[in-house]
Design an enzyme around this catalytic site. Structure first.
Site, PDB file in Angstrom:
ATOM      1  N   GLU A  49      56.344  -4.961  76.413  1.00  0.00           N
ATOM      2  CA  GLU A  49      57.273  -5.102  75.291  1.00  0.00           C
ATOM      3  C   GLU A  49      58.659  -5.303  75.880  1.00  0.00           C
ATOM      4  O   GLU A  49      59.165  -4.443  76.601  1.00  0.00           O
ATOM      5  CB  GLU A  49      57.281  -3.847  74.417  1.00  0.00           C
ATOM      6  CG  GLU A  49      56.195  -3.805  73.375  1.00  0.00           C
ATOM      7  CD  GLU A  49      56.339  -2.584  72.480  1.00  0.00           C
ATOM      8  OE1 GLU A  49      57.449  -2.014  72.390  1.00  0.00           O
ATOM      9  OE2 GLU A  49      55.338  -2.173  71.898  1.00  0.00           O
ATOM     10  N   ASP A  60      66.177   2.925  67.008  1.00  0.00           N
ATOM     11  CA  ASP A  60      66.130   3.382  68.391  1.00  0.00           C
ATOM     12  C   ASP A  60      66.957   4.645  68.604  1.00  0.00           C
ATOM     13  O   ASP A  60      68.028   4.814  68.010  1.00  0.00           O
ATOM     14  CB  ASP A  60      66.644   2.278  69.322  1.00  0.00           C
ATOM     15  CG  ASP A  60      65.765   1.049  69.288  1.00  0.00           C
ATOM     16  OD1 ASP A  60      64.539   1.228  69.335  1.00  0.00           O
ATOM     17  OD2 ASP A  60      66.290  -0.076  69.209  1.00  0.00           O
ATOM     18  N   TYR A 175      51.003  -1.162  65.628  1.00  0.00           N
ATOM     19  CA  TYR A 175      51.796  -0.191  66.389  1.00  0.00           C
ATOM     20  C   TYR A 175      51.985   1.021  65.482  1.00  0.00           C
ATOM     21  O   TYR A 175      52.704   0.945  64.492  1.00  0.00           O
ATOM     22  CB  TYR A 175      53.131  -0.831  66.760  1.00  0.00           C
ATOM     23  CG  TYR A 175      54.029  -0.037  67.692  1.00  0.00           C
ATOM     24  CD1 TYR A 175      54.298   1.312  67.487  1.00  0.00           C
ATOM     25  CD2 TYR A 175      54.643  -0.659  68.768  1.00  0.00           C
ATOM     26  CE1 TYR A 175      55.136   2.015  68.335  1.00  0.00           C
ATOM     27  CE2 TYR A 175      55.489   0.031  69.620  1.00  0.00           C
ATOM     28  CZ  TYR A 175      55.738   1.366  69.394  1.00  0.00           C
ATOM     29  OH  TYR A 175      56.575   2.061  70.225  1.00  0.00           O
TER      30      TYR A 175
END
Length: 263
Positions: A49, A60, A175
């Site tokens: 990734e 994040d 994911y």
């Protein structure tokens, strides 16, 4: 069949789980990031990734945010990220590469131009965390038509009503975000993850890879034992951010890979 599909088929035949590693493009500089990237497959990474730095990375945690800031401060751009992919592909035409980031840089480049450039560079899939399924016509459907996997995130709050919408145009793998919150914020629990992975596998028919909250070889092994693979990002990026030698970064990656492959 994409490189991602081929990789999961090969791993399934070998009864192995997938180890996915995230790094930020251009962190701390292009040369170092490319050296790390080139070393990942030899250290046991099955899928890479590659983060595209962005000024407002809302999903994040601090570690990845700082990596993006370092990359941007060094002049990293989407074009330079694609060049990293081209340079990597000069020596490796097998390891799948997934670009992970946000829609704004893609929108600014233009979707058609971006997809043409990404496929030509050797990108295999996209994770765009701020485009919900309701906006699939923006990028997801054109990306699939261009031959790229569009990988969607599912979370602990993705209930039975929402899940079919999340999965409707997903391909490659799902994911699963093991915790609520941002990257690097808490530890993942295999006991909590297992029933969710099973639910998503049954609903999607796709491999389910678990990320967020995995930062040790033992944690990687535990999560891989209940999923089709595990993603580690913050633990690797933290070492890079600390200025540790590339060899030391790859030693950690190798230990994490060993954990996943035991799972």
């Amino acid at each position: 069949m994409t490189r991602i599909d081929d990789t999961f088929a090969r791993l399934r035949a070998a009864k192995r789980k997938a180890f996915v590693t995230y790094i930020m493009a251009g962190d701390p500089d292009v040369a170092t990031a490319l050296e790390v990237m080139r070393g990942l497959p030899g250290a046991g990474v099955d899928i890479i990734e590659l983060g595209v730095p962005f000024t407002d990375p809302m999903a994040d945690g601090a570690t990845i945010q700082l990596a993006g800031q370092r990359a941007l401060a060094g002049g990293m751009t989407l074009e330079k990220t694609l060049q990293m992919v081209r340079d990597f592909r000069a020596d490796d035409n097998q390891t799948p590469i997934v670009l992970m980031g946000y829609y704004n840089p893609i929108y600014n480049r233009g979707v058609d131009r971006f997809l043409a450039d990404a496929t030509a560079a050797g990108v295999d899939g996209l994770i765009v965390v701020d485009l919900p399924p309701e906006e699939d016509s923006e990028l997801c459907i054109p990306a699939q038509a261009a031959g790229l996997n569009f990988i969607r995130l599912a979370t602990p709050t993705t209930d039975a009503k929402r899940l079919p919408t999340v999965l409707q145009n997903t391909s490659g793998f799902v994911y699963y975000v093991s915790i609520t919150g941002i990257t690097g914020a808490a530890a993942a629990s295999a006991a909590d993850v297992a029933p969710e992975v099973s639910r998503i596998q049954k609903a999607s028919g796709l491999p389910v890879v678990v990320g967020f909250g995995i930062n040790t070889p033992q944690a990687a092994e535990d999560i891989a034992s209940v999923a089709d693979g595990a993603v580690v990002g913050s633990a690797v990026v933290k070492l890079i951010g600390a200025g540790r030698p590339v060899a030391e970064v790859l030693d950690l990656v190798r230990a994490l890979a060993d954990g996943v492959h035991r799972g």
